[in-house]
Write a protein that holds these residues in place. Structure first.
Motif, short mmCIF file in Angstrom:
data_model
loop_
_atom_site.label_atom_id
_atom_site.label_comp_id
_atom_site.label_asym_id
_atom_site.label_seq_id
_atom_site.Cartn_x
_atom_site.Cartn_y
_atom_site.Cartn_z
N TYR A 44 7.43 -2.11 2.78
CA TYR A 44 7.73 -1.72 3.88
C TYR A 44 6.37 -1.80 5.04
CZ TYR A 44 11.79 0.01 1.47
OH TYR A 44 12.82 0.33 0.78
N GLU A 45 6.55 -2.08 6.06
CA GLU A 45 5.68 -2.10 7.14
C GLU A 45 6.12 -1.05 8.14
OE1 GLU A 45 2.87 -3.84 7.70
OE2 GLU A 45 2.99 -5.72 6.06
N THR A 46 5.06 -0.40 8.62
CA THR A 46 5.49 0.64 9.66
C THR A 46 4.68 0.49 10.89
OG1 THR A 46 3.55 2.04 9.15
CG2 THR A 46 5.36 2.61 7.75
N GLY A 47 4.17 -0.68 11.08
CA GLY A 47 3.67 -1.20 12.36
C GLY A 47 3.55 -3.01 12.11
N SER A 48 2.90 -3.24 13.16
CA SER A 48 2.52 -4.61 12.98
C SER A 48 1.62 -5.09 11.83
CB SER A 48 2.00 -5.39 14.36
OG SER A 48 0.74 -4.81 14.64
N PRO A 49 1.75 -6.21 11.10
CA PRO A 49 1.02 -6.28 9.94
C PRO A 49 -0.46 -5.96 9.91
CG PRO A 49 2.58 -8.11 10.14
CD PRO A 49 2.57 -7.29 11.58
N GLY A 50 -0.83 -5.10 9.08
CA GLY A 50 -2.20 -4.51 8.95
C GLY A 50 -2.61 -3.48 10.20
N SER A 51 -1.68 -3.08 10.89
CA SER A 51 -2.10 -2.15 11.87
C SER A 51 -1.35 -0.84 11.94
CB SER A 51 -1.88 -2.81 13.36
OG SER A 51 -0.28 -2.93 13.57
N GLY A 52 -0.63 -0.55 11.03
CA GLY A 52 0.03 0.57 10.50
C GLY A 52 -0.80 1.89 10.60
N SER A 53 -0.24 2.86 10.64
CA SER A 53 -1.08 4.31 10.60
C SER A 53 -1.23 4.62 9.09
CB SER A 53 -0.50 5.42 11.13
OG SER A 53 -1.22 6.53 11.15
N PHE A 54 -2.48 5.03 8.63
CA PHE A 54 -2.70 5.27 7.42
C PHE A 54 -1.48 6.07 6.64
CE2 PHE A 54 -6.67 5.95 4.47
CZ PHE A 54 -5.87 6.89 3.54
N GLY A 55 -1.38 5.60 5.43
CA GLY A 55 -0.11 6.50 5.00
C GLY A 55 -0.67 7.70 3.95
N MET A 56 -0.53 8.92 4.47
CA MET A 56 -1.26 10.16 3.78
C MET A 56 -0.36 10.69 2.52
SD MET A 56 -3.14 11.93 7.00
CE MET A 56 -4.43 12.53 5.89
N SER A 57 1.00 10.44 2.77
CA SER A 57 1.94 11.17 1.60
C SER A 57 3.02 10.31 1.56
CB SER A 57 2.08 12.44 2.13
OG SER A 57 2.83 12.24 3.45
N VAL A 58 3.69 10.45 0.40
CA VAL A 58 4.94 9.71 0.07
C VAL A 58 5.74 10.47 -0.98
CG1 VAL A 58 3.64 8.33 -1.88
CG2 VAL A 58 5.90 7.23 -0.50
N ASP A 59 7.16 10.35 -1.00
CA ASP A 59 7.89 10.93 -1.96
C ASP A 59 9.12 10.15 -2.24
OD1 ASP A 59 8.73 12.96 -3.79
OD2 ASP A 59 9.83 13.78 -2.33
N LEU A 60 9.89 10.23 -3.35
CA LEU A 60 10.81 9.36 -3.68
C LEU A 60 12.09 10.42 -3.84
CD1 LEU A 60 9.51 6.85 -6.15
CD2 LEU A 60 10.91 6.31 -4.25
N SER A 61 13.17 10.10 -3.27
CA SER A 61 14.49 11.14 -3.80
C SER A 61 14.67 11.05 -5.15
CB SER A 61 15.78 10.49 -2.88
OG SER A 61 16.00 9.31 -3.42
N MET A 62 15.34 11.95 -5.72
CA MET A 62 15.72 11.96 -7.30
C MET A 62 16.22 10.90 -7.89
SD MET A 62 16.44 16.12 -7.83
CE MET A 62 16.44 15.87 -9.55
N ASP A 63 17.42 10.01 -7.06
CA ASP A 63 17.96 9.09 -7.65
C ASP A 63 17.15 7.78 -7.04
OD1 ASP A 63 18.17 8.74 -4.94
OD2 ASP A 63 20.46 8.94 -4.87
N GLY A 64 15.96 7.73 -6.41
CA GLY A 64 15.29 6.58 -6.24
C GLY A 64 15.81 5.71 -5.12
N LYS A 65 16.72 6.19 -4.35
CA LYS A 65 17.38 5.62 -3.27
C LYS A 65 16.61 5.29 -2.07
CE LYS A 65 21.61 4.88 -0.79
NZ LYS A 65 23.15 5.38 -0.62
#
Length: 214
Positions: A44-65
């Motif tokens: 997943y991209e959160t901005g134009s390639p190479g310019s997204g904001s630093f991803g400091m945290s992440v989580d997955l739902s229990m079912d992985g969806k």
């Protein structure tokens, strides 16, 4: 699995089938750990390639969806791993987001960081439904209880708080140190006791029984 050193925050789904990681340029990668070669299934991209904001945290739902990510610019994203598309771009925090956490039934997402508040979002429509306030410093870690009734948080001032999500109130504050807490997690429930542990800059692990003071 990518360029060495690009992964920052990691999350594993409840059954271990999916692994997610953030990068310093705002991408979120998801791998299927059950298949040979552990292929990347989403990038997943959160901005134009190479310019997204630093991803400091992440989580997955229990079912992985779903994958949720929190970023240095205060942005929060939720992605649908089945469709490979963004589900929600959430507002509410204007400062770095150091922790995101899905509730056990994936009906809520909690997010927190340098703003010192915990924002709660409804997963059905992506609405910001409430704030939990009471921490006086950056919040570094979040964890839901098995029932989803309580939310545990830890902060840079060494304080761990237990919140009643339904009442939007803090029901207990615990502290063994004034040094930063990096992790706070509920332990598997045994009998009637709800226990959790914390770890941080004081190089020790502390155990607590919820709402009793330790």
């Amino acid at each position: 699995m990518g360029v060495p050193g690009e992964a920052w925050a990691l999350a594993l789904s409840e059954d271990g089938s999916y692994l997610a990681a953030t990068t310093n340029d705002g991408r979120i990668n998801v791998w299927d750990t059950t298949k040979e070669g552990k292929p990347k299934i989403q990038d997943y991209e959160t901005g134009s390639p190479g310019s997204g904001s630093f991803g400091m945290s992440v989580d997955l739902s229990m079912d992985g969806k779903f994958t949720a990510s929190g970023h240095q610019n205060g942005a929060i994203y939720i992605f649908n791993n089945d469709t490979g598309r963004i589900a929600f771009s959430l507002s509410g925090l204007a400062k770095p987001v150091r922790a995101v956490a899905f509730s056990p039934g994936s009906t809520r997402l909690a997010a927190a960081g340098d703003a010192g508040i915990i924002a709660i979002y409804d997963m059905k429509h992506g609405e910001h439904v409430s704030n939990l306030t009471g921490h006086a410093s950056w919040i570094t870690t979040l964890d839901w209880s098995d029932s989803g009734e309580y939310l545990l948080s830890g902060a840079m001032d060494g304080k761990a708080k237990v919140w009643s999500v339904e009442r939007s109130t803090c029901v207990a504050t615990h502290s063994e140190t004034d040094k930063a807490l990096w992790a706070a997690r509920w332990l598997p429930k045994t009998g009637r006791s709800e226990m959790f542990c914390t770890a941080g800059a004081n190089r020790s692990i502390s155990f607590y029984r919820e709402a009793t003071g330790g």
